[in-house]
Motif scaffolding. Structure first.
Motif, PDB file in Angstrom:
ATOM      1  N   LEU A 469       0.896  -1.321   0.054  1.00  0.00           N
ATOM      2  CA  LEU A 469      -0.038  -0.136  -0.160  1.00  0.00           C
ATOM      3  C   LEU A 469       0.705   1.223  -0.231  1.00  0.00           C
ATOM      4  O   LEU A 469       1.423   1.438   0.905  1.00  0.00           O
ATOM      5  N   ILE A 471       0.799   5.147   0.125  1.00  0.00           N
ATOM      6  CA  ILE A 471       0.098   6.112   0.967  1.00  0.00           C
ATOM      7  C   ILE A 471       0.735   7.275   0.696  1.00  0.00           C
ATOM      8  O   ILE A 471       1.893   7.920   0.872  1.00  0.00           O
ATOM      9  N   ILE A 472      -0.033   8.246   0.064  1.00  0.00           N
ATOM     10  CA  ILE A 472       0.505   9.652  -0.369  1.00  0.00           C
ATOM     11  C   ILE A 472      -0.439  10.845   0.295  1.00  0.00           C
ATOM     12  O   ILE A 472      -1.639  10.818  -0.033  1.00  0.00           O
ATOM     13  N   ALA A 473       0.268  11.628   0.827  1.00  0.00           N
ATOM     14  CA  ALA A 473      -0.502  12.720   1.515  1.00  0.00           C
ATOM     15  C   ALA A 473      -0.629  13.999   0.643  1.00  0.00           C
ATOM     16  O   ALA A 473       0.652  14.614   0.118  1.00  0.00           O
ATOM     17  N   SER A 483       4.627  14.898   1.624  1.00  0.00           N
ATOM     18  CA  SER A 483       5.622  14.354   2.119  1.00  0.00           C
ATOM     19  C   SER A 483       6.080  13.165   0.989  1.00  0.00           C
ATOM     20  O   SER A 483       5.578  12.846   0.280  1.00  0.00           O
ATOM     21  N   GLU A 486       4.554   6.929   1.901  1.00  0.00           N
ATOM     22  CA  GLU A 486       4.758   5.746   3.016  1.00  0.00           C
ATOM     23  C   GLU A 486       4.320   4.474   2.280  1.00  0.00           C
ATOM     24  O   GLU A 486       3.458   4.525   1.309  1.00  0.00           O
ATOM     25  N   VAL A 488       3.355   0.539   2.995  1.00  0.00           N
ATOM     26  CA  VAL A 488       2.855  -0.365   4.044  1.00  0.00           C
ATOM     27  C   VAL A 488       2.731  -1.689   3.258  1.00  0.00           C
ATOM     28  O   VAL A 488       2.149  -1.721   2.070  1.00  0.00           O
ATOM     29  N   VAL A 552      -3.410   4.789  -1.466  1.00  0.00           N
ATOM     30  CA  VAL A 552      -4.072   5.545  -0.577  1.00  0.00           C
ATOM     31  C   VAL A 552      -3.798   7.005  -0.913  1.00  0.00           C
ATOM     32  O   VAL A 552      -2.539   7.275  -0.664  1.00  0.00           O
ATOM     33  N   ILE A 553      -4.723   7.879  -1.102  1.00  0.00           N
ATOM     34  CA  ILE A 553      -4.598   9.294  -0.892  1.00  0.00           C
ATOM     35  C   ILE A 553      -5.048   9.960   0.238  1.00  0.00           C
ATOM     36  O   ILE A 553      -6.166   9.560   0.761  1.00  0.00           O
ATOM     37  N   LEU A 554      -4.216  10.416   1.169  1.00  0.00           N
ATOM     38  CA  LEU A 554      -4.543  10.987   2.530  1.00  0.00           C
ATOM     39  C   LEU A 554      -4.791  12.460   2.090  1.00  0.00           C
ATOM     40  O   LEU A 554      -3.717  13.067   2.047  1.00  0.00           O
ATOM     41  N   GLU A 555      -5.959  12.836   2.294  1.00  0.00           N
ATOM     42  CA  GLU A 555      -5.863  14.498   2.014  1.00  0.00           C
ATOM     43  C   GLU A 555      -5.867  15.325   3.489  1.00  0.00           C
ATOM     44  O   GLU A 555      -6.538  14.855   4.570  1.00  0.00           O
ATOM     45  N   ILE A 556      -4.922  16.078   3.383  1.00  0.00           N
ATOM     46  CA  ILE A 556      -4.654  16.955   4.793  1.00  0.00           C
ATOM     47  C   ILE A 556      -4.690  18.263   4.599  1.00  0.00           C
ATOM     48  O   ILE A 556      -4.962  18.837   3.440  1.00  0.00           O
TER      49      ILE A 556
ATOM     50  N   SER B 483      -5.813  15.096  10.573  1.00  0.00           N
ATOM     51  CA  SER B 483      -6.933  15.158   9.825  1.00  0.00           C
ATOM     52  C   SER B 483      -7.781  13.898  10.392  1.00  0.00           C
ATOM     53  O   SER B 483      -7.548  13.117  11.168  1.00  0.00           O
ATOM     54  N   GLU B 486      -8.047   8.051   7.813  1.00  0.00           N
ATOM     55  CA  GLU B 486      -8.533   7.287   6.675  1.00  0.00           C
ATOM     56  C   GLU B 486      -8.787   5.712   6.941  1.00  0.00           C
ATOM     57  O   GLU B 486      -7.783   5.210   7.742  1.00  0.00           O
ATOM     58  N   MET B 550      -3.751  -2.886  11.127  1.00  0.00           N
ATOM     59  CA  MET B 550      -2.381  -2.627  11.026  1.00  0.00           C
ATOM     60  C   MET B 550      -2.151  -0.860  10.795  1.00  0.00           C
ATOM     61  O   MET B 550      -2.266  -0.356   9.702  1.00  0.00           O
ATOM     62  N   LEU B 554       1.234   8.496   9.085  1.00  0.00           N
ATOM     63  CA  LEU B 554       1.864   9.260   8.204  1.00  0.00           C
ATOM     64  C   LEU B 554       2.259  10.524   9.041  1.00  0.00           C
ATOM     65  O   LEU B 554       1.441  11.490   9.409  1.00  0.00           O
TER      66      LEU B 554
END
Lengths: 556, 556
Positions: A469, A471-473, A483, A486, A488, A552-556, B483, B486, B550, B554
């Motif tokens: 996975l 993970i992109i913020a 950033s 990440e 996983v 996964v896109i993490l919106e911050i 935030s 997710e 898990m 981030l």
């Protein structure tokens, strides 16, 4: 459907093992014969039971008059909780069959609303336009019936599961006379159990194991553990008899064994002298040669009493050197590895292990009719149409060939599979279309929950290569990547890439992001797919593996 | 090790099926008999092959003089690429065995550096302190040998896999005389194949299937497809002979069938008249009754030629109504479902399907010795010590009991399992400790990669309930949660919770975060574990499921 026609529609069990269920319809009246489940194949990961798709019944819910049960095995009653929760109709069954059904419905909180109607073997009763005649048959279980369904177009007979046992332990004989009577008149169609069509000759009587039990019980130098299907009441009776004859007390170990014997005792199928039973806790109070333990778990089920005893992990059932363990059961295909694992552990405990190795007298006999019994019933019934049921495709086909060779006794042989509509009218019978059928996967963790195909597919994918996975913020105001991505992963081994894998994956993702326009990055669907594609390519190339990749896109 | 002692150490194959490998050591000299693999059990998700842990050999690498091969089956040679990449020592084997080994090593780029030494059955040769005598035996494969190892303390005999076939198709007989000679002198220990110890009587000769083949080939009305293990050279010879006698051309379909026949032809084990073979592309150029297709895939392997032909997905092997398909092979436990699936598809194509159903003459015979053959060899060899090899625990135990009952022929019977060290000296033999053994799981995606237990455990977990990943973004400067968390999940079905699941999971996590101190949040290990625990509790309670959970932090 057209008026004046009779339809027979198997909803399960034809072309597959288990899940027996068949609808019989005339005009606005439908009766359903059996409502079975099937145990899932190993590739249905995390699925506990499989039941038939009953869309056809649900669409015609106002016409379904009853479910008629032939006997109490899981492949004939196991789907009832699932079906009743969709469609609450009366259920007809014999006393013993309904006792099993009650336990099952109670477990699912469905008993109070259920309409259970007891029938006696030999009884005739009306359901909608049909008159049903329940005819006693013999099988590994007790209180089993075949069903003759009288329809405006004639009588059809469904054998249910059977063997023709001339000496059942309960002395309740196969009602050959009823079958003969119908045969003298005119039977429109015979639907017959195909399970053992590959076996020549006759299936031995349940009583055939008595001689072997007598020898084993006599010789066993110490404790004797005997495992059989908990529903094999005949077998349990023979074991109790042998124990009594050899001065052994009987202890029941395992939930299903206890429940089953309790039902059988309540209904008079097991009749024990006072003081013959002891509790599991009392096993150690008796000399080892004075004890027989009936124990659940013939199929190597990991949590069963026998499996636990085999690894010395059962409180009461302790297997010691020179004890004897008897597996009076068949090895169901697919369970070989688990069963032999248990047997190996029993050998390690230095027990004498006796299992079905083909020697005679047998330690197990089948409950299903072999070729000569199948021919006997066909000769008695002389049906206009013959349709094999209960079997995988090869068994149905071999059964059809067997019947086809009996020209004097059978008019015409028809091959059907689950979902086929067989239509009868004054002129004869033919296949007339199909209804929706299929397998519904149920996770018993929360009964009634259907496990979707997609979830099972994901599990299979995860089970082979795990997941990765990225993970992109992303800052939702600026649209900037905030950033370093990440990574996983679990169940995935990067192999020769080793520790460099995460770093190189990050670089791959960063390159993808740098090569993408702000519009692409703003469209999360697009950027996720681009990242997935590029990362997949890198992983496949560097590790030859195909984990599930899910950006996964993490919106911050 | 103490001087003047002989040690025999099975590194695999005793107490498990496959992975046969045994070290024989005297002082500073070690020879290894066989280097087999095992096919993984279904629960080893995503693992392709399993090989023995050879730590013992690696630790004593300067003492290992050679690997001696008894024959070319995978459970005797399949671990060679893995072992050779750790330990490049000379490999001794017969011509045919080495031909298989060459193909295998070439595939892994190991052939150029390998030191393969051909031996002829009957040959004696020196390796270190030992003199080895390769004695011809019969089996389902050709060119198989047993090994007599002359040591300073006496001769030990390892049978390899064998049956005592009085009429092998290649007329190369079991060397009973060599066994008898040793028996007349003095044999320190006999290590004998236990595979078929559960079978009474004698295993029929390979030639026993000839009568059945003759009948099948004569009667088949159209095309005839015959599948057997590609290494069953005897069987292939009989099929080619039957085809020739019935005027049928032979086509080979499937990679392993082609490779195997090519090797056998090169070495003179298959001798075909000019023009007997046709290419798969020519099948349709001949009348159907003039063709026999030898096809790979007896075990229902999904990508095998037979599996593909069964679902009409093979370019050349088209199975049409009235064609005949013969499965001349046994059903390996664990493969029942796949095999019967293929058989069902063949029935659906309206083919005549012939498989091993116990009828005689047989369409398949075993390659391993039954009880009477085992007794015969013991009587010929009269060993001082007898040790059963090649078998699961119950088979070793039954074999030990069989030998124990032969007091006139056997001095003492010893039970060993993989890893046990058996030590001989002037006084006798005894178990003397253990060495590290085990199963190493290999993912053939990138050969040589070991799949760790942890990864397999994760995959199993994932395969049952999927995963749920809560992702929490934390500002590394302020330590603040940036935030709403997710939630990512796959292979997990929230069941009755449905759409509310994600929202409720978020709330659960937020509550955990709110109830945590800034110190706890700053310690990612602590906060991850707290989130995991609370979320696990919520999911277990609301769905009765246990996905892999898990938490991911981030930092942004």
């Amino acid at each position: 459907m057209p008026s004046g026609k009779l339809q027979v529609i198997p909803l399960g069990g034809l072309g597959e093992f288990g899940m027996n269920c068949m609808a019989v319809r005339y005009g606005d009246d439908i009766v359903v014969i059996d409502a079975g489940m099937m145990f899932p194949e190993a590739e249905l990961l995390g699925v506990d039971i499989v039941v038939p798709d009953i869309s056809y019944l649900v669409e015609n819910r106002d016409k379904v008059r009853a479910i008629l049960l032939t006997h109490g095995h899981e492949d004939h009653i196991g789907a009832l909780p699932w079906i009743l929760s969709e469609l609450n109709v009366p259920i007809y069954g014999t006393e013993f069959t309904l006792a099993y059904v009650e336990g099952k419905l109670e477990e699912h909180g469905l008993l109070d609303d259920a309409d259970l109607i007891e029938i006696r073997p030999g009884a005739r009763f009306k359901v909608g336009i049909f008159t049903i005649h329940a005819m006693q048959v013999t099988h590994s279980l007790v209180d089993c019936v075949a069903l003759a369904v009288h329809t405006p177009l004639g009588v059809i007979i469904h054998t249910g599961d059977f063997k023709v046992d001339p000496t059942p332990t309960d002395n309740r004989l196969f009602d050959l006379h009823a079958f003969a009577e119908y045969g003298k008149e005119n039977v429109l169609a015979l639907f017959q159990d195909s399970t053992n069509v590959e076996r020549r000759g006759y299936t031995p009587s349940e009583r055939a194991v008595r001689a072997r039990f007598a020898e084993i019980f006599h010789r066993a130098p110490r404790r004797l553990f005997l495992s059989c299907f908990s529903s094999s009441i005949h077998r349990i009776n023979l074991a109790i008899e042998a124990a009594y004859n050899n001065g052994r007390k009987v202890a029941l170990v395992g939930r299903s064994m206890n429940e089953s014997v309790e039902i059988a005792q309540d209904l008079g199928y097991i009749d024990m002298p006072e003081g013959a039973f002891i509790t599991p806790g009392q096993i150690r109070d008796y000399a080892p040669e004075k004890v027989c333990v009936l124990i659940s778990g013939t199929q190597g089920e990991p949590m069963s009493a026998l499996s636990r005893a085999a690894v010395d992990n059962h409180k009461h059932a302790k297997i010691e050197p020179n004890d004897t363990v008897v597996l009076s059961s068949r090895i169901i295909p697919g369970n070989e590895k688990s069963i032999y694992r248990v047997i190996d552990h029993l050998f390690r405990r230095n027990a004498h292990v006796i299992y079905d190795d083909g020697s005679t007298p047998p330690v197990h006999v089948s409950g299903h009719a072999s070729q000569e019994e199948l021919r006997l019933i066909i000769n008695l019934v002389r049906p206009r149409y013959f349709i094999p049921v209960h079997g995988e495709y090869r068994q149905l086909k071999l059964h059809a060939e067997l019947a086809q060779a009996m020209r004097g006794a059978v008019g015409q042989v028809l091959m059907m599979e689950s979902g086929d509509v067989l239509e009868f009218d004054e002129l004869g019978a033919r296949k007339a279309g199909k209804v929706k059928v299929g397998r519904v996967c149920i996770d018993s963790g929360s009964m009634g929950e259907v496990v979707e195909d997609l979830v099972i597919r994901d599990r299979r994918h995860l089970s082979e290569d795990g997941f990765v996975l990225p993970i992109i913020a992303i800052n939702k105001l600026t649209g900037q990547v905030e950033s370093v991505p990440e990574i996983v992963m679990r169940g995935f081994a990067p192999g020769s890439e080793g520790d460099a894998f995460v770093e190189k994956s990050r670089e791959t993702i960063m390159k993808t992001l740098e090569a993408s326009s702000p519009e692409e990055i703003a469209d999360y669907g697009v950027i996720k797919e681009k990242v997935r594609q590029d990362l997949k390519r890198y992983i496949a190339k560097s590790t030859q593996r195909r984990p599930l990749i899910m950006p996964v896109i993490l919106e911050i």
